[in-house]
Design an enzyme around this catalytic site. Structure first.
Site, PDB file in Angstrom:
ATOM      1  N   TYR A   1       0.593  -0.530  -0.182  1.00 49.43           N
ATOM      2  CA  TYR A   1      -0.295  -0.396   0.287  1.00 49.43           C
ATOM      3  C   TYR A   1       1.120   1.349   0.015  1.00 49.43           C
ATOM      4  O   TYR A   1       0.492   2.144   0.045  1.00 49.43           O
ATOM      5  CB  TYR A   1      -0.788   0.322   1.292  1.00 49.43           C
ATOM      6  CG  TYR A   1      -1.825  -0.761   1.060  1.00 49.43           C
ATOM      7  CD1 TYR A   1      -2.095  -2.318   1.056  1.00 49.43           C
ATOM      8  CD2 TYR A   1      -3.417   0.110   1.720  1.00 49.43           C
ATOM      9  CE1 TYR A   1      -2.963  -3.310   0.829  1.00 49.43           C
ATOM     10  CE2 TYR A   1      -4.155  -1.401   1.425  1.00 49.43           C
ATOM     11  CZ  TYR A   1      -4.405  -1.998   1.366  1.00 49.43           C
ATOM     12  OH  TYR A   1      -5.476  -3.170   0.734  1.00 49.43           O
TER      13      TYR A   1
ATOM     14  N   LYS B   1       2.820 -14.107   5.784  1.00 47.49           N
ATOM     15  CA  LYS B   1       3.099 -15.437   4.141  1.00 47.49           C
ATOM     16  C   LYS B   1       5.014 -15.319   4.129  1.00 47.49           C
ATOM     17  O   LYS B   1       5.536 -15.325   3.332  1.00 47.49           O
ATOM     18  CB  LYS B   1       2.728 -15.231   3.306  1.00 47.49           C
ATOM     19  CG  LYS B   1       2.391 -16.208   2.127  1.00 47.49           C
ATOM     20  CD  LYS B   1       0.777 -16.902   2.273  1.00 47.49           C
ATOM     21  CE  LYS B   1       1.527 -17.346   1.169  1.00 47.49           C
ATOM     22  NZ  LYS B   1       0.788 -19.240   1.228  1.00 47.49           N
TER      23      LYS B   1
ATOM     24  N   ASP C   1      -2.530 -18.378   4.433  1.00 49.12           N
ATOM     25  CA  ASP C   1      -3.937 -19.551   3.495  1.00 49.12           C
ATOM     26  C   ASP C   1      -4.019 -20.347   4.129  1.00 49.12           C
ATOM     27  O   ASP C   1      -5.581 -20.670   4.565  1.00 49.12           O
ATOM     28  CB  ASP C   1      -2.493 -19.748   2.210  1.00 49.12           C
ATOM     29  CG  ASP C   1      -1.436 -20.488   2.829  1.00 49.12           C
ATOM     30  OD1 ASP C   1      -0.707 -19.633   3.288  1.00 49.12           O
ATOM     31  OD2 ASP C   1      -1.161 -21.597   2.507  1.00 49.12           O
TER      32      ASP C   1
ATOM     33  N   ASP D   1      -6.283  -6.807   5.212  1.00 47.41           N
ATOM     34  CA  ASP D   1      -7.711  -6.027   4.248  1.00 47.41           C
ATOM     35  C   ASP D   1      -8.435  -6.911   3.994  1.00 47.41           C
ATOM     36  O   ASP D   1      -9.545  -7.494   4.263  1.00 47.41           O
ATOM     37  CB  ASP D   1      -6.660  -5.277   2.346  1.00 47.41           C
ATOM     38  CG  ASP D   1      -7.319  -4.543   2.421  1.00 47.41           C
ATOM     39  OD1 ASP D   1      -8.880  -4.429   2.621  1.00 47.41           O
ATOM     40  OD2 ASP D   1      -7.435  -3.866   1.037  1.00 47.41           O
TER      41      ASP D   1
END
Ligand code: NAD
Length: 423
Positions: free
Chosen positions: A150, A220, A285, A309
Site C-alpha cells: 500500500y 506469508k 492461507d 485487508d
C-alpha cells in the site's frame, strides 16, 4: 460546558466534557448513514451522562463532496482540523479514479500516521451468516496501515523507473527470476522493523487490557521471507520484551528442540493455565482455513496491510458482512484516531435511505470506548443487539431474515435511539 479539544497528556487521552469531534459525513450513502448514526450517538451520550457530557460535532469536508465544493479531494484545512482535534469519525469516501490519484483513506492514514487499523469482528445474535456457528467468531484484527504494498510505489513497464529497477536486478543477478521482464510492472513492498514492532506492541497491549489469551501473528513468511518472514521475527522479538507475562512459540520451539514435544506441550499448557498471554503465528492461507473451521482459536490477530485487508473483510462476512462491521485507524502514541464505516460509498444506493448504518454506528461506539466514554459505547452496542435479535433491520439483513421488520436507514437509526431511551 464549553467545547474543547481532546488532548494527549502523559500518554493518556484527556477528554473534556464537551469534546470537539470532527466528522466527515462522506460520499454516496455517507450522509444518510451519518445522519442515522449521529442521532444514535447524541441519544447514547445524553442517556449515559444526563447532560453532563455532550459532543460538539465539527463537520469537515473530504472526498467527492469536497472536490465539488473546493476543487480538492482532501483540503488542507480538513487535515489540519483532524490533526488539531485528535479523534474523529468518518463515512465512506469515493476514491478518485484516474492517474496519480490515491485513495483518500490511504492518504489520511499515511499523513496522520494512523498505523493501526483496528477491526473487532464479533457476532450479534440473529445476524445472517453463511457459517454454522458464527457465535464462535470474536476476533480483534490489528492490521498495519502504513506500509506494505500500500506504500504506493508502483512502477510501470517501459518507464524509466522500470528500466532502472531492471538494471539493478541485472547487476545483482536477479533479473532471471522475472519471468517476463519486457512486460512486467512492479510494486515495492516495504515492511520495516519499527512498523512491525509498533503494531505488534499495540495488539499485545490490547490483549492484556482486555484479558485475552492469544495473539496470533499472521504472515506469508514462508514465501516472502525478507518482508513477511521478518514481520514474524520482529513480532516475536517485540513479544519477548514482555518477559514472563507472555509465552511465545519461539520458547515452545526451544523447549521442543531441547527436551522434546511432550515437554514443550506441557510448558504451553502450564503457561495457559498460569494466564500468560500466548503469542503464536500462522501462515496466511492456513489462517483463512482455520478461521472458518475453528474461529474460537483466535482472539487477537496482528498482520500486515494487505493480509489485514483481506482478513478483516473475510471475517466480517462470517458475522453479517461489511454493512455492520466497525473499524478505527489509530496511532496509540500520538492519540490520533479516525473511526470509520468499513464499507464503501455504495453509490448505486445513494439517496435511497435503504442501507445499513450499523458499521458507522458501531464505529462510533468504538470511538466512545477509545475516549473513555464506555457507558455510551455500551448503550449503543446493547441497542444494536436488541434490534438485530428482534429482526428490526435494514434491507441487507431483511432479505436474509424471514419474518423481519424492514426499516429504512433513518427508521433503523430512530429505532436504535429509541431502544437506548428505554434501556
Ligand atoms: P461498497 O462497499 O461501496 O459497495 C459494495 C456493496 O456492498 C454494495 O453494492 C452493497 O451491496 C454493499 N454495501 C456497502 N455498504 C453497505 C451498507 N452500509 N449496508 C448494506 N450493504 C452495503 O464497495 P465498492 O462498490 O467497491 O466501492 C464504491 C466506492 O466506495 C468506490 O469509490 C470505493 O473506492 C469507495 N470505498 C471507500 C471506502 C472507504 O471510504 N472506507 C471503502 C471501500 C470502498
Amino acid at each position: 460546558m464549553t467545547a474543547e479539544k481532546i488532548t494527549m497528556q502523559d500518554q493518556q487521552l484527556k477528554t473534556p466534557n464537551e469534546p470537539i469531534i470532527p466528522f466527515i459525513a462522506g460520499d454516496g450513502i455517507g450522509p444518510e448513514i451519518w445522519d442515522a448514526a449521529r442521532a444514535v450517538f447524541d441519544e447514547a451520550v445524553e442517556k449515559a451522562y444526563k447532560g453532563k457530557k455532550k459532543v460538539a460535532w465539527k463537520p469537515l469536508l473530504a472526498g467527492e463532496t469536497a472536490f465539488k465544493q473546493t476543487g480538492e479531494w482532501l483540503p488542507e484545512e480538513t487535515v489540519k482540523a483532524l490533526q488539531d482535534n485528535l479523534v474523529a469519525i468518518k463515512g465512506p469516501l469515493t476514491t478518485p479514479i484516474g492517474h496519480g490519484h490515491r485513495s483518500i483513506n490511504v492518504t489520511l492514514r499515511q499523513k496522520l500516521d494512523l498505523y493501526a487499523c483496528f477491526r473487532p469482528v464479533k457476532y450479534y445474535e440473529g445476524s445472517p451468516s453463511p457459517v454454522k456457528e458464527p457465535q464462535n467468531v470474536d476476533i480483534d484484527v490489528f492490521r498495519e496501515n502504513t506500509e506494505d504494498i500500500y506504500a504506493g510505489i508502483d512502477i510501470e513497464s517501459g518507464s524509466k523507473e522500470a528500466d532502472q529497477l531492471q538494471q539493478l536486478l541485472k547487476e545483482n543477478g536477479q533479473l532471471e527470476k522475472v519471468r517476463f521482464p519486457e512486460t512486467s510492472n512492479y510494486a515495492i513492498k516495504p515492511i520495516s522493523e519499527q512498523g512491525s514492532k509498533r503494531i505488534v506492541h499495540a495488539a499485545i497491549d490490547y490483549a492484556f487490557k482486555h484479558n485475552l489469551s492469544h495473539v496470533t501473528l499472521v504472515h506469508k513468511g514462508n514465501i516472502m521471507k525478507k518482508t513477511e518472514g521478518s514481520f514474524k521475527k520482529w513480532g516475536y522479538e517485540e513479544a519477548e520484551k514482555y518477559g514472563e507475562r507472555v509465552f511465545t512459540m519461539n520458547t515452545y520451539a526451544d523447549i521442543k528442540a531441547e527436551k522434546g514435544q511432550e515437554a514443550a506441550d506441557s510448558a504451553l499448557t502450564a503457561a495457559e493455565y498460569a494466564g500468560r498471554l500466548i503469542i503464536n503465528d500462522v501462515i496466511t492461507d492456513n489462517f483463512f482455513q482455520q478461521s472458518l473451521l475453528h474461529p474460537e482459536n483466535f482472539d487477537v490477530v496482528v498482520t500486515m496491510n494487505l493480509n489485514g485487508d483481506y482478513i478483516s473483510d473475510a471475517l466480517a462476512a462470517q458475522v453479517g458482512g461489511i454493512g455492520i462491521s466497525p473499524g478505527g485507524n489509530i496511532n496509540f502514541e500520538t492519540g490520533q484516531a479516525i473511526f470509520e464505516a468499513t464499507h464503501g460509498t455504495a453509490p448505486q444506493f445513494a439517496g435511497q435511505n435503504k442501507l445499513n448504518p450499523t458499521s458507522i454506528i458501531l464505529s462510533g461506539a468504538m470511538m466512545f470506548d477509545y475516549i473513555g466514554w464506555h457507558e455510551a459505547a455500551k448503550l449503543i452496542q446493547d441497542a444494536i443487539a436488541v434490534a438485530i435479535r428482534g429482526k428490526h433491520v435494514t434491507l441487507d439483513f431483511a432479505k436474509q431474515l424471514p419474518g423481519s421488520e424492514l426499516l429504512s436507514t433513518s427508521e433503523y437509526g430512530n429505532f436504535i435511539a429509541k431502544t437506548i431511551d428505554f434501556s
